[in-house]
Structure formats: C-alpha cells, structure tokens
Enzyme design. Structure first.
Site, PDB file in Angstrom:
ATOM      1  N   SER A 221      45.512  31.158  36.652  1.00  0.00           N
ATOM      2  CA  SER A 221      46.246  29.951  36.298  1.00  0.00           C
ATOM      3  C   SER A 221      47.538  29.900  37.096  1.00  0.00           C
ATOM      4  O   SER A 221      48.040  30.935  37.539  1.00  0.00           O
ATOM      5  CB  SER A 221      46.571  29.974  34.817  1.00  0.00           C
ATOM      6  OG  SER A 221      47.470  28.928  34.505  1.00  0.00           O
ATOM      7  N   TYR A 234      49.470  33.779  26.918  1.00  0.00           N
ATOM      8  CA  TYR A 234      48.485  33.275  27.887  1.00  0.00           C
ATOM      9  C   TYR A 234      48.832  33.732  29.309  1.00  0.00           C
ATOM     10  O   TYR A 234      48.014  34.320  30.005  1.00  0.00           O
ATOM     11  CB  TYR A 234      48.463  31.749  27.795  1.00  0.00           C
ATOM     12  CG  TYR A 234      47.593  31.062  28.807  1.00  0.00           C
ATOM     13  CD1 TYR A 234      46.218  31.061  28.671  1.00  0.00           C
ATOM     14  CD2 TYR A 234      48.154  30.397  29.901  1.00  0.00           C
ATOM     15  CE1 TYR A 234      45.409  30.413  29.593  1.00  0.00           C
ATOM     16  CE2 TYR A 234      47.355  29.750  30.820  1.00  0.00           C
ATOM     17  CZ  TYR A 234      45.983  29.760  30.666  1.00  0.00           C
ATOM     18  OH  TYR A 234      45.192  29.120  31.583  1.00  0.00           O
TER      19      TYR A 234
HETATM   20  N1  LIG Z   1      42.746  23.227  31.813  1.00  0.00           N
HETATM   21  C1  LIG Z   1      43.730  23.668  32.541  1.00  0.00           C
HETATM   22  O1  LIG Z   1      44.669  22.960  32.793  1.00  0.00           O
HETATM   23  C2  LIG Z   1      43.717  25.063  33.101  1.00  0.00           C
HETATM   24  C3  LIG Z   1      44.755  25.432  33.949  1.00  0.00           C
HETATM   25  C4  LIG Z   1      44.753  26.701  34.483  1.00  0.00           C
HETATM   26  C5  LIG Z   1      43.743  27.576  34.186  1.00  0.00           C
HETATM   27  N2  LIG Z   1      42.749  27.203  33.359  1.00  0.00           N
HETATM   28  C6  LIG Z   1      41.706  28.188  33.046  1.00  0.00           C
HETATM   29  O2  LIG Z   1      40.445  27.629  33.262  1.00  0.00           O
HETATM   30  C7  LIG Z   1      39.491  28.251  32.429  1.00  0.00           C
HETATM   31  C8  LIG Z   1      38.690  27.187  31.711  1.00  0.00           C
HETATM   32  O3  LIG Z   1      39.533  26.512  30.824  1.00  0.00           O
HETATM   33  P1  LIG Z   1      39.353  25.023  30.346  1.00  0.00           P
HETATM   34  O4  LIG Z   1      40.588  24.310  30.631  1.00  0.00           O
HETATM   35  O5  LIG Z   1      38.080  24.470  30.835  1.00  0.00           O
HETATM   36  O6  LIG Z   1      39.328  25.217  28.751  1.00  0.00           O
HETATM   37  P2  LIG Z   1      38.201  25.022  27.689  1.00  0.00           P
HETATM   38  O7  LIG Z   1      37.691  23.632  27.732  1.00  0.00           O
HETATM   39  O8  LIG Z   1      38.733  25.516  26.404  1.00  0.00           O
HETATM   40  O9  LIG Z   1      37.054  25.980  28.222  1.00  0.00           O
HETATM   41  C9  LIG Z   1      37.074  27.363  28.026  1.00  0.00           C
HETATM   42  C10 LIG Z   1      35.709  27.774  27.584  1.00  0.00           C
HETATM   43  O10 LIG Z   1      35.672  29.188  27.325  1.00  0.00           O
HETATM   44  C11 LIG Z   1      35.017  29.386  26.101  1.00  0.00           C
HETATM   45  N3  LIG Z   1      35.411  30.639  25.476  1.00  0.00           N
HETATM   46  C12 LIG Z   1      36.445  30.893  24.632  1.00  0.00           C
HETATM   47  N4  LIG Z   1      36.421  32.172  24.251  1.00  0.00           N
HETATM   48  C13 LIG Z   1      35.341  32.733  24.841  1.00  0.00           C
HETATM   49  C14 LIG Z   1      34.761  34.016  24.811  1.00  0.00           C
HETATM   50  N5  LIG Z   1      35.280  34.991  24.075  1.00  0.00           N
HETATM   51  N6  LIG Z   1      33.639  34.234  25.535  1.00  0.00           N
HETATM   52  C15 LIG Z   1      33.091  33.257  26.268  1.00  0.00           C
HETATM   53  N7  LIG Z   1      33.573  32.029  26.329  1.00  0.00           N
HETATM   54  C16 LIG Z   1      34.693  31.760  25.623  1.00  0.00           C
HETATM   55  C17 LIG Z   1      35.382  28.188  25.247  1.00  0.00           C
HETATM   56  O11 LIG Z   1      34.438  28.031  24.222  1.00  0.00           O
HETATM   57  P3  LIG Z   1      34.857  27.156  22.933  1.00  0.00           P
HETATM   58  O12 LIG Z   1      35.073  25.787  23.430  1.00  0.00           O
HETATM   59  O13 LIG Z   1      33.680  27.270  22.042  1.00  0.00           O
HETATM   60  O14 LIG Z   1      36.086  27.795  22.393  1.00  0.00           O
HETATM   61  C18 LIG Z   1      35.329  27.092  26.274  1.00  0.00           C
HETATM   62  O15 LIG Z   1      34.049  26.563  26.418  1.00  0.00           O
HETATM   63  C19 LIG Z   1      40.284  29.137  31.486  1.00  0.00           C
HETATM   64  O16 LIG Z   1      40.230  30.468  31.930  1.00  0.00           O
HETATM   65  C20 LIG Z   1      41.677  28.598  31.592  1.00  0.00           C
HETATM   66  O17 LIG Z   1      42.640  29.560  31.308  1.00  0.00           O
HETATM   67  C21 LIG Z   1      42.711  25.964  32.794  1.00  0.00           C
END
Ligand SMILES: NC(=O)c1ccc[n+]([C@@H]2O[C@H](COP(=O)([O-])OP(=O)(O)OC[C@H]3O[C@@H](n4cnc5c(N)ncnc54)[C@H](OP(=O)(O)O)[C@@H]3O)[C@@H](O)[C@H]2O)c1
Ligand SMILES: *[C@@H]1O[C@H](CO)[C@@H](O)[C@H](O)[C@H]1NC(C)=O
Length: 385
Positions: A221, A234
C-alpha cells in the site's frame, strides 16, 4: 577512394541508426502501457537535436546509443504470451482481487481465485461470470490447513504445467483510530492477515514459482511508505510485507523468480467496511480502552472516529484501470518493474515522504488534512441543503 569509402560508411551508419530509431518508434506505438504519442515525438526531436547540433559522427553516435538503450528497455516491456499461464490470487471475494481475477481470466490466464468464503456472493459471482478455467478455492490466509489444501488443489489441477504467479492481495484495514487507541487484538489481526498470511502463502507456493521462474506479486500500500494518521496497525503490517518482498526480491533472483511490490493509492472497494463491522470494531476498541486514556481523549472523540472511516470513500477513485494495468504488467511483462504505484498522487507522496525532512512532510500532511476537512464539511452542508 578513401573519401568515397568514408562517405559510404557515413551513409551506412546513418541508415542503421535511422532504422533503429524507426524500430524504437514502432515499439513505442505498440507499447502495452498506452504511453500515447508524446514519447514518439520526443524521440524524433531528440534525433533532430543530436544530428543538427553536434558534428556528424558525434551526433549519430549519441542518437544511436540513446536508441539502443531505449530499445533494450522497450524489449523488456513486451508482454510474454499468456498461454493459459496459471496464477493464484488471494482475497477475491470483493474489491481489487475480485476485479483482478475477472480481468486476468478475460486475458486468458488460468486463475485460482482464493476466497475467504467459498459459499459467499463474491465466490458465486466469479463462478457464474468467468470462464471454466477459473477455479474458486477456499483460502483463509490465516489458516495453515487451508493454505496447504490450496497447494494440493493447485498441484492437482496444473500438474507439470506449473503455476506462473502468486498475487498476495488479501488484506484488512481494521478500524482506523489513533495508534494509542487501537486495541492489541486489531494490531495482531492486521499482522496476521496482511503480513503473516502473505508470508505463509508465499512460503507454501514458492516451490511452484521457483520451478516456473515465475512471479510473486505482493499488494502492499502507499501507506507502507507514507505515514498516514489513524492507520498505525494497517500501515505497519503493510510496511512489514514490503520489506519482506524487498528481501525476497534479492534472494529469489538466483532462481529466476521476480518479486514485485504493488503500492496502490486509494481505490473504492469494501476495505473500509460496513456499518455493522464498524459497530463491532468500535465496541471492541471501547472495551479494550483504558479508562484513563478514554478520559484524556474524551468519549466523544472516540465515538467520532467513525466519521473518518465514513469519509474514506471521498478520497478514493472508482476507476480500477491503472491498478489492473500495473498488476497485469507485473505478471506478464518480460522485465517487470520492482515497484508499481498506481493511483492519483501516490508516487508523489511516496517520494515526498522519502526525501523531505520529516518536519516539512508533517507540515504538508497537516495542510492536506485541513483542506480535506473543509472539503468534507462542504459536502456535508451540500447534502443537508
Ligand atoms: N482499496 C484501496 O484503496 C487499497 C489501497 C492500497 C492497498 N490496498 C490493498 O489491496 C488489497 C485488496 O484490498 P481491497 O481494497 O480490494 O479490499 P477488500 O474489498 O476488502 O478486499 C479484500 C479481500 O480480502 C478478503 N480477506 C479478508 N481477510 C482474509 C483472510 N484472512 N484470508 C483471505 N482473504 C481475506 C476479504 O474478504 P471479505 O470481504 O469477506 O472480508 C476481501 O474479499 C488489500 O491487501 C489492501 O490492503 C487497497
Ligand atoms: C482452518 O481450515 C480448516 C479446513 O477448512 C477448518 O476445518 C478449520 O476449522 C479452520 N480453522 C480455523 C481456526 O478457522
């Protein structure tokens, strides 16, 4: 005789250089990262400048060398054929992982989409809308049994075709709050999913990647390199993942495995959570809070923390294309970059945090926060009207 020879040699040299320049232009036009016409014009201008401003041989040589450099760079940017290469992505129930698995499936990859809940709506949607190559697998990255089972399932399905890439994407944000207020359980949970989960998935699946000389892509991130208030749990877990990736990049190069860090800015996904989730996390925070600390901060302050979570979508972009382009480039370019920073202003903030004196950086962040608060209040009053 000598004069004729040197004239011919000069023309030949010029012709070869022009041909090289032309090849570079063709490659630029076909570049997968949609660079547009700009760089092509720059190459033309640079060529003209070299030839017109320097003595003939110096000018041609300089242009020849620049073109060779650009050529070898662009050759590395070319995409490898997909050929149903297999990739495993974690956290595909929602958000980035979900969209990415659909995208890579469309490009022709064989996608193993790891989900936290194989019976949930996200998993169902993937089964319904993707090709028959895509395989949904139950994979909670904090559960060693499920990680081992995922290994066996992949092995059974790909056999000697092998696995080309692992994309560690699963992640949680936790409840954003001041570092002093975040309960220890939230720090542990963030570490368990964002860092240790990715480490265990990596360790288990690396034998595949060493055999295929493939790719390990870790979704970190912007927050891993830029201190952002209320994200202590985080950001620290993501910073740990980033350093893990950097060390592995060096260690695995001897096996021909490339390790790539993705540092996205803010994208609109489910990561901020739902009202229901906030209720639970807020209760958890209040229960664990030392009464003295609560008195110092004030209960109202603690209860207002969720306004921050609510305001997160205001900062986020709903256009995922920069992210998808970068991750697919990391997976399929001949020479991918070590780090990608998709998202508006993301690279700039990382540079500012790395190179500015801390006091200047903190001052900038304070101004940004003030600006953001004003914008938020503006939106609220607009909504009330
Ligand atoms: N969105 C942003 O702006 C952003 C920015 C920087 C980095 N990121 C990174 O990008 C990645 C994806 O995030 P996202 O934004 O797409 O968020 P998201 O929509 O919450 O997706 C994350 C996914 O991981 C799943 N998850 C949670 N705990 C888990 C576990 N123990 N084992 C396996 N899967 C698990 C969640 O399932 P549930 O939905 O069932 O909880 C969800 O489907 C993350 O690593 C996040 O830190 C995101
Ligand atoms: C881990 O996964 C296994 C297999 O799916 C399951 O039986 C077990 O209950 C899970 N453990 C935890 C702590 O969730």
């Amino acid at each position: 005789m000598g004069i004729v020879f040197s004239e011919v040699a000069a023309w030949l040299y010029l012709a070869v250089t022009v041909a090289l320049g032309g090849t570079v232009l063709c490659k630029l036009e076909k570049s997968p990262r949609q660079v547009g016409r700009g760089p092509s014009y720059l190459v033309g201008l640079w060529g003209a400048a070299c030839l017109l401003s320097l003595p003939f041989y110096y000018g041609v040589t300089l242009f020849f060398l620049s073109c060779s450099l650009l050529y070898s760079y662009l050759a590395g940017q070319e995409l490898l054929p997909v050929h149903h290469k297999a990739v495993l992505i974690t956290g595909c129930d929602t958000g980035i992982g979900h969209v990415l698995s659909k995208y890579l499936d469309e490009l022709g990859f064989t996608v193993f989409a790891g989900v936290l809940n194989e019976k949930g709506p996200g998993a169902e949607e993937l089964r319904r809308s993707c090709s028959s190559r895509l395989c949904v697998i139950q994979l909670d990255v904090t559960n060693s049994t499920q990680i081992r089972e995922a290994y066996s399932k992949v092995l059974e399905k790909v056999q000697d075709r092998g696995l080309w890439a692992v994309i560690n994407n699963a992640g949680i944000l936790g409840f954003p709050a001041d570092g002093e207020l975040i309960p220890m359980s939230d720090y542990r949970q963030c570490m368990a999913v964002n860092f240790l989960g990715a480490v265990e998935v990596t360790k288990t699946l690396l034998p595949f990647l060493r055999r295929s000389k493939g790719r390990l892509v870790n979704v970190c991130s912007m927050a891993a390199g830029v201190p952002l208030q209320k994200l202590a749990a985080y950001s620290s877990s993501k910073a740990a993942l980033m350093m893990f990736s950097g060390v592995l990049r060096q260690e695995l190069s001897k096996w021909g495995v490339k390790v790539i860090i993705i540092q996205p800015g803010a994208f609109k996904t489910n990561i901020a959570g739902t009202n229901e989730m906030w209720n639970k996390l807020e209760k958890n925070l209040l229960d664990a809070l030392d009464p003295e600390v609560q008195k110092d901060y004030g209960r109202d302050y603690v209860l207002a923390l969720r306004n921050f979570v609510r305001s997160l979508p205001l900062m986020c972009s709903s256009d995922f294309s920069p992210l998808l382009l970068d991750i697919s480039h990391a997976v399929s370019a001949k020479s991918p970059f070590a780090v990608y920073t998709p998202g508006k202003g993301c690279y700039l903030w990382i540079c500012l945090a790395s190179f500015l004196p801390a006091s200047v950086f903190d001052f900038l962040k304070k101004i940004e926060l003030g600006f953001f608060k004003k914008m938020k209040n503006g939106k609220h009053t607009a909504l009330q009207k």
